[in-house]
Design a protein around this motif. Structure first.
Motif, PDB file in Angstrom:
ATOM      1  N   SER A   2       0.882  -1.399   0.132  1.00  0.00           N
ATOM      2  CA  SER A   2       0.063  -0.381   0.367  1.00  0.00           C
ATOM      3  C   SER A   2       0.995   1.235  -0.412  1.00  0.00           C
ATOM      4  N   THR A   3       0.586   1.988  -0.571  1.00  0.00           N
ATOM      5  CA  THR A   3       1.048   3.474  -0.681  1.00  0.00           C
ATOM      6  C   THR A   3       1.252   3.848   0.784  1.00  0.00           C
ATOM      7  N   ALA A   4       0.173   3.958   1.734  1.00  0.00           N
ATOM      8  CA  ALA A   4       0.026   4.338   3.094  1.00  0.00           C
ATOM      9  C   ALA A   4       1.354   3.248   3.829  1.00  0.00           C
ATOM     10  N   PHE A   5       1.705   2.699   3.346  1.00  0.00           N
ATOM     11  CA  PHE A   5       3.217   1.755   4.133  1.00  0.00           C
ATOM     12  C   PHE A   5       4.459   2.408   3.732  1.00  0.00           C
ATOM     13  N   ALA A   6       3.701   2.618   2.571  1.00  0.00           N
ATOM     14  CA  ALA A   6       5.254   3.203   1.484  1.00  0.00           C
ATOM     15  C   ALA A   6       5.850   4.137   1.706  1.00  0.00           C
ATOM     16  N   ALA A   8       5.211   5.516   5.607  1.00  0.00           N
ATOM     17  CA  ALA A   8       4.664   5.432   6.882  1.00  0.00           C
ATOM     18  C   ALA A   8       6.525   4.519   6.958  1.00  0.00           C
ATOM     19  N   ILE A   9       7.272   4.004   5.901  1.00  0.00           N
ATOM     20  CA  ILE A   9       8.589   3.646   5.620  1.00  0.00           C
ATOM     21  C   ILE A   9       9.266   4.684   5.765  1.00  0.00           C
ATOM     22  N   ARG A  10       8.894   5.429   4.895  1.00  0.00           N
ATOM     23  CA  ARG A  10       9.528   6.900   4.462  1.00  0.00           C
ATOM     24  C   ARG A  10       9.819   7.931   5.132  1.00  0.00           C
ATOM     25  N   GLU A  11       8.151   8.243   6.128  1.00  0.00           N
ATOM     26  CA  GLU A  11       8.145   9.084   7.416  1.00  0.00           C
ATOM     27  C   GLU A  11       9.167   8.205   8.771  1.00  0.00           C
ATOM     28  N   ARG A  12       9.562   7.688   9.110  1.00  0.00           N
ATOM     29  CA  ARG A  12      10.336   6.545   9.900  1.00  0.00           C
ATOM     30  C   ARG A  12      11.615   6.863   9.104  1.00  0.00           C
ATOM     31  N   ALA A  13      11.384   6.799   7.752  1.00  0.00           N
ATOM     32  CA  ALA A  13      12.948   7.101   7.615  1.00  0.00           C
ATOM     33  C   ALA A  13      13.598   8.140   7.991  1.00  0.00           C
ATOM     34  N   ARG A  14      12.480   9.585   7.270  1.00  0.00           N
ATOM     35  CA  ARG A  14      13.277  10.318   7.737  1.00  0.00           C
ATOM     36  C   ARG A  14      13.469  10.824   8.730  1.00  0.00           C
ATOM     37  N   ARG A  15      12.956  10.670  10.290  1.00  0.00           N
ATOM     38  CA  ARG A  15      12.945  10.563  11.589  1.00  0.00           C
ATOM     39  C   ARG A  15      14.234  10.356  11.675  1.00  0.00           C
ATOM     40  N   ALA A  16      14.153   9.016  11.770  1.00  0.00           N
ATOM     41  CA  ALA A  16      15.897   8.472  11.933  1.00  0.00           C
ATOM     42  C   ALA A  16      16.885   9.524  11.459  1.00  0.00           C
ATOM     43  N   TRP A  17      16.818   9.789  10.602  1.00  0.00           N
ATOM     44  CA  TRP A  17      18.299  10.713   9.569  1.00  0.00           C
ATOM     45  C   TRP A  17      18.055  11.588  10.153  1.00  0.00           C
ATOM     46  N   GLN A  18      16.904  12.018  10.772  1.00  0.00           N
ATOM     47  CA  GLN A  18      17.029  13.768  11.713  1.00  0.00           C
ATOM     48  C   GLN A  18      17.611  13.271  12.761  1.00  0.00           C
ATOM     49  N   ALA A  19      17.072  12.811  12.852  1.00  0.00           N
ATOM     50  CA  ALA A  19      17.334  11.815  14.537  1.00  0.00           C
ATOM     51  C   ALA A  19      19.419  11.483  15.100  1.00  0.00           C
ATOM     52  N   LEU A  20      19.511  10.699  13.846  1.00  0.00           N
ATOM     53  CA  LEU A  20      21.278  11.031  13.543  1.00  0.00           C
ATOM     54  C   LEU A  20      22.096  12.268  13.392  1.00  0.00           C
ATOM     55  N   GLY A  50      10.709  -2.883  -1.583  1.00  0.00           N
ATOM     56  CA  GLY A  50      10.870  -2.513  -2.348  1.00  0.00           C
ATOM     57  C   GLY A  50      10.366  -0.860  -2.539  1.00  0.00           C
ATOM     58  N   VAL A  51      10.801  -0.275  -1.404  1.00  0.00           N
ATOM     59  CA  VAL A  51      10.321   1.618  -1.039  1.00  0.00           C
ATOM     60  C   VAL A  51      11.445   1.655  -0.971  1.00  0.00           C
ATOM     61  N   SER A  52      11.775   2.736  -1.658  1.00  0.00           N
ATOM     62  CA  SER A  52      12.620   3.871  -2.218  1.00  0.00           C
ATOM     63  C   SER A  52      12.441   4.950  -1.234  1.00  0.00           C
TER      64      SER A  52
END
Length: 65
Positions: A2-6, A8-20, A50-52
């Motif tokens: 689902s688009t929502a799942f992708a 959510a992964i991108r948002e999690r990645a954004r937050r993780a990158w920001q925290a790093l 397969g989420v970019s």
């Protein structure tokens, strides 16, 4: 997938990158280790599904390794 799942992964990645980045700026070793683990976990999850992620984030992280 689902688009929502992708999204959510991108948002999690954004937050993780920001925290790093914040941990690096603060020279906080403990927070840096936790953030790096989260970043690596979300990258693995994105690959498996397969989420970019933002290419700039990946490219910069790969040069830091």
């Amino acid at each position: 997938m689902s688009t929502a799942f992708a999204a959510a992964i991108r948002e999690r990645a954004r937050r993780a990158w920001q925290a790093l980045q914040e941990a690096r700026e603060d020279d906080d070793v403990h927070a840096g280790l936790a953030a790096k683990n989260e970043w690596e976990d979300v990258r693995r999850l994105a690959r498996e599904h397969g989420v970019s992620l933002d290419v700039g984030l990946q490219a910069e992280e790969e040069t830091d390794s």
